[in-house]
Design an enzyme around this catalytic site. Structure first.
Site, PDB file in Angstrom:
ATOM      1  N   GLU A   1       0.814  -1.218   0.000  1.00  0.00           N
ATOM      2  CA  GLU A   1       0.000   0.000   0.000  1.00  0.00           C
ATOM      3  C   GLU A   1       0.850   1.272   0.000  1.00  0.00           C
ATOM      4  O   GLU A   1       0.507   2.260  -0.660  1.00  0.00           O
ATOM      5  CB  GLU A   1      -0.923   0.007   1.220  1.00  0.00           C
ATOM      6  CG  GLU A   1      -1.875   1.188   1.238  1.00  0.00           C
ATOM      7  CD  GLU A   1      -2.793   1.169   2.453  1.00  0.00           C
ATOM      8  OE1 GLU A   1      -3.717   1.992   2.488  1.00  0.00           O
ATOM      9  OE2 GLU A   1      -2.583   0.341   3.348  1.00  0.00           O
ATOM     10  N   ASP A   2       1.966   1.257   0.730  1.00  0.00           N
ATOM     11  CA  ASP A   2       2.716   2.497   0.955  1.00  0.00           C
ATOM     12  C   ASP A   2       4.069   2.573   0.252  1.00  0.00           C
ATOM     13  O   ASP A   2       4.794   3.562   0.413  1.00  0.00           O
ATOM     14  CB  ASP A   2       2.938   2.695   2.463  1.00  0.00           C
ATOM     15  CG  ASP A   2       1.637   2.933   3.202  1.00  0.00           C
ATOM     16  OD1 ASP A   2       0.671   3.367   2.564  1.00  0.00           O
ATOM     17  OD2 ASP A   2       1.586   2.664   4.415  1.00  0.00           O
TER      18      ASP A   2
END
Length: 728
Positions: free
Chosen positions: A76-77
């Protein structure tokens, strides 16, 4: 700061054959892809996944789970991909990272449809692999521990979401230490003044009572030692939120909470548990009705223990919890305590058909039957409700129901048909009313009749989501049939005026064509809309009439006004209510539901009534869940409106001079008008004050409540409506 060596040592302690190389690879990969990233606190981002992995080791989870804790934010990051994760760590870890990543979008304070669907996905993922929600709980717990670095508004939103959903899920899974820490962290954010005051009280009393606690522990140890029962005895202060909630629910002061300290006695066997109960009762006088046997009747989250309350040597009441080491493990770690490691692998028996996890699977399956978003979120809260009662069939089978459940809940727990045809019940051989509240140990027999059908009144009495769902399903079916009949009558009459025959048009498929053109799923939906006045009769007729008989185009003639709209305009006039229908045009009669008395800033929903326009409710109003989905309509507050709305606030306080003056001053200082005040004293030297005040919005009310809570001598402050719902 937690180090990787700490994590590997913890894992090896409970799983000596664990693949530590896989964990080390996950740590190195996470450190590499998160390199240079910072958290809001200014710390290196890597601290977060390492702390999450550390929490998972406290739950004694397997290597793939701990590795996922280290990797859970990489996709996600960072620029990492799922394919990269699978290539390095295998499909199992890849699937866990994927599932946790998808859950990262879950937000409680959001549009109801998105909120419900996100939680549906979460529970669906959990039903397939329990580890997903455990990893998410660990992620949420560390985020809550570091919440102070976020803006206040975001802190409030995350804390409300955590208290409403994540803490109850931790409780349902039996992981008490996670549940209690989450609740206390939320309490600290949502009620900082109350938390600080209670923390000070508990700390001060703990120092005062420590000598007494040590003395009582020594007394129990000596008594059991004389009976050759080995034991571990200790006293612990109850967590802040549970004390606060009890004070609020029962209008008690801190001094009146008798069991703010609980004693735990851990003994080797079940037999020793019951023997210990007898020895404690021989030392001190038991309080009637306070003995609870969760060993013979475990809670739904697998919790087992004997509870008793006694009057201690100094006249104070004390609670004792008696359990075996295995029961203590379950009390602390919940379902994770049942996982055993065999040859470095998790024992799959925990997920078997006869395991405690099968009950959770059934809850998740029941949830998927609910389609309406509001109902879905309500059923979540009901199914994860912590307090339970244990009742029996005449054959001796046990049924676990929420506290406050009635014979109707019991009937639906047996079978849906038994519930639908229930006409009466006997509890312990005596005839009772259907709204009778069941208690642990009751033996319940249900009487049925084939001609009986569910009543709308039953919704006021039932507590289980299954019972609510089945009753609503029947009511909607009946209401839908009535609406179809009414809609057909209205449409037939209008068509007849134009020389058209309803039955002929139906056989020709013309009504299906109209429904499709007006974006209704089928003719039945069209007729229901006609019955509620939301489908334009003039437009339906225009579509069905031959071109030469149609009226002039819309722009060449005055705008048609349907009968319902005429009525609405006649009754409502042009006065602004501060609410408008989303995407709607023109005047619509709006009235505020008295059952929940919504304020600007509250989440609201509209309900189309017959002949009375739109009734506006708070989305958390109990009546919203009884509404037929077809009659719900999206509404929103008009931000330009500044009209004040009345609200009732109830204050429980000490009965002493000058306090009423302080309260009224506090309210008026916050720029609010008081229209009515009632004050009643109670026999326990308290007073209950009811204030009707005019506020601009929900935030204005929160400021008033906080101002009142700061006054010394105030025990509790609640917003009140006919649902009797209190709000933090």
């Amino acid at each position: 700061m937690l180090r990787f060596n700490d994590i590997s040592e913890r894992v090896q302690a409970y799983n000596p054959k664990a693949d530590l190389l896989s964990l080390q690879k996950a740590y190195v990969f996470s450190a590499k892809v998160h390199s240079g990233q910072k958290r809001r606190s200014g710390e290196a981002y890597l601290i977060h996944p390492v702390e999450v992995a550390g929490i998972l080791t406290q739950l004694r989870l397997d290597v793939p789970s701990v590795a996922t804790g280290l990797l859970h934010d990489t996709v996600e990051d960072t620029l990492a991909t799922l394919e990269e994760i699978e290539g390095l760590f295998g499909k199992e870890i890849r699937d866990l990272v994927d599932a946790v990543t998808k859950l990262s979008q879950v937000e409680y304070k959001n549009k109801e449809e998105r909120q419900a669907e996100n939680f549906r996905k979460m529970l669906l993922a959990t039903s397939k692999d329990l580890r997903v929600i455990l990893i998410k709980l660990a992620d949420r717990l560390h985020n809550m521990r570091t919440l102070e670095h976020l803006p206040e508004e975001k802190q409030q939103r995350i804390a409300e979401e955590t208290l409403a959903i994540y803490a109850p899920i931790a409780n349902r899974l039996g992981i008490q230490w996670v549940k209690t820490e989450l609740e206390d962290l939320c309490f600290k954010v949502l009620q900082p003044d109350a938390f600080a005051e209670l923390e000070s009280e508990v700390t001060m009393r703990q120092r005062e009572r420590q000598g007494i606690v040590d003395e009582l522990c020594d007394t129990v140890r000596a008594q059991l030692s004389n009976q050759a029962i080995s034991c571990t005895v200790y006293g612990r202060a109850k967590h802040f939120y549970s004390i606060y909630r009890k004070m609020q629910e029962k209008n008690l002061t801190f001094d009146e909470i008798y069991d703010s300290v609980a004693f735990r006695v851990i003994v080797p066997s079940v037999r020793a548990c019951y023997e210990t109960l007898g020895h404690i009762h021989s030392l001190w006088k038991p309080i009637p009705g306070k003995v609870k046997d969760y060993i013979a009747l475990p809670k739904a989250n697998m919790y087992q223990s004997l509870h008793t309350a006694v009057i201690g040597p100094y006249g104070q009441a004390m609670e004792f919890q008696i359990r075996t080491p295995e029961m203590h493990d379950v009390a602390e770690y919940g379902i994770a305590a049942h996982w055993k490691y065999k040859e470095g692998k998790i024992d799959g028996s925990v997920a078997g058909e006869d395991s405690p996890y099968s009950a959770l699977r059934q809850i998740f399956a029941d949830q998927n039957e609910v389609t309406d978003p509001d109902e879905y979120m309500e059923s979540l809260r009901i199914d994860f409700f912590p307090d339970e009662v244990y009742v029996f069939t005449p054959q001796g089978d046990v049924r676990v129901l929420p506290k406050g459940a009635t014979p109707i809940d019991f009937a639906y727990a047996i079978h849906s048909e038994v519930g639908n045809t229930c006409i009466g019940a006997k509890v312990n051989g005596k005839i009772v009313q259907l709204q009778h509240e069941l208690e642990t140990g009751d033996i319940v027999a249900i009487t049925t009749r084939n001609t009986q059908t569910p009543s709308r009144d039953w919704l006021k009495w039932v507590k289980t989501s299954k019972a609510r769902g089945r009753i609503r399903e029947y009511i909607r079916h009946t209401e839908r049939e009535r609406s179809v009949v009414l809609g057909r009558e209205i449409l037939e009459k209008e068509l007849s005026r134009q020389g058209l025959q309803y039955e002929r048009l139906r056989k020709q498929g013309q009504l299906e064509r109209v429904a499709k053109e007006l974006d209704y799923r089928d003719v039945e939906k069209l007729l229901i809309a006609v019955s509620y006045g939301t489908a334009p009769l003039s437009k339906i007729v225009d579509i069905l009439l031959p071109p030469e008989k149609r009226r002039a185009p819309r722009e060449e003639r005055p705008q048609p006004v349907e009968a319902l709209q005429k009525f609405i305009q006649r009754v409502s006039g042009n006065g602004s209510t501060g609410v408008r229908v989303k995407g709607g045009e023109g005047d619509v009669m709006i009235r505020f539901a008295r059952c929940c008395n919504p304020l600007p800033g509250d989440k609201i929903i509209g309900f189309i009534t017959r002949g009375r326009g739109i009734s506006v409710h708070r989305t958390d109003c109990q009546h919203v869940h009884e509404m037929i989905p077809e009659r719900k309509i999206s509404v929103e507050w008009d931000k330009e409106s500044r009209a004040a709305r009345p609200v009732t606030v109830e204050v429980v306080c000490a009965d002493k001079p000058g306090l009423l003056a302080s309260m009224t001053k506090s309210i008026t200082t916050e720029d609010a008008n008081i229209s009515r005040v009632e004050l009643q004293t109670t026999i326990d030297e308290k007073a209950v004050g009811t204030f009707e005040i005019a506020v601009r919005d929900a935030d204005h009310l929160k400021r008033i409540i906080k101002a009142l809570q700061r006054i010394k001598g105030i025990y509790s402050v609640h917003r009140v409506d006919t649902n009797r719902q209190a709000h933090l």
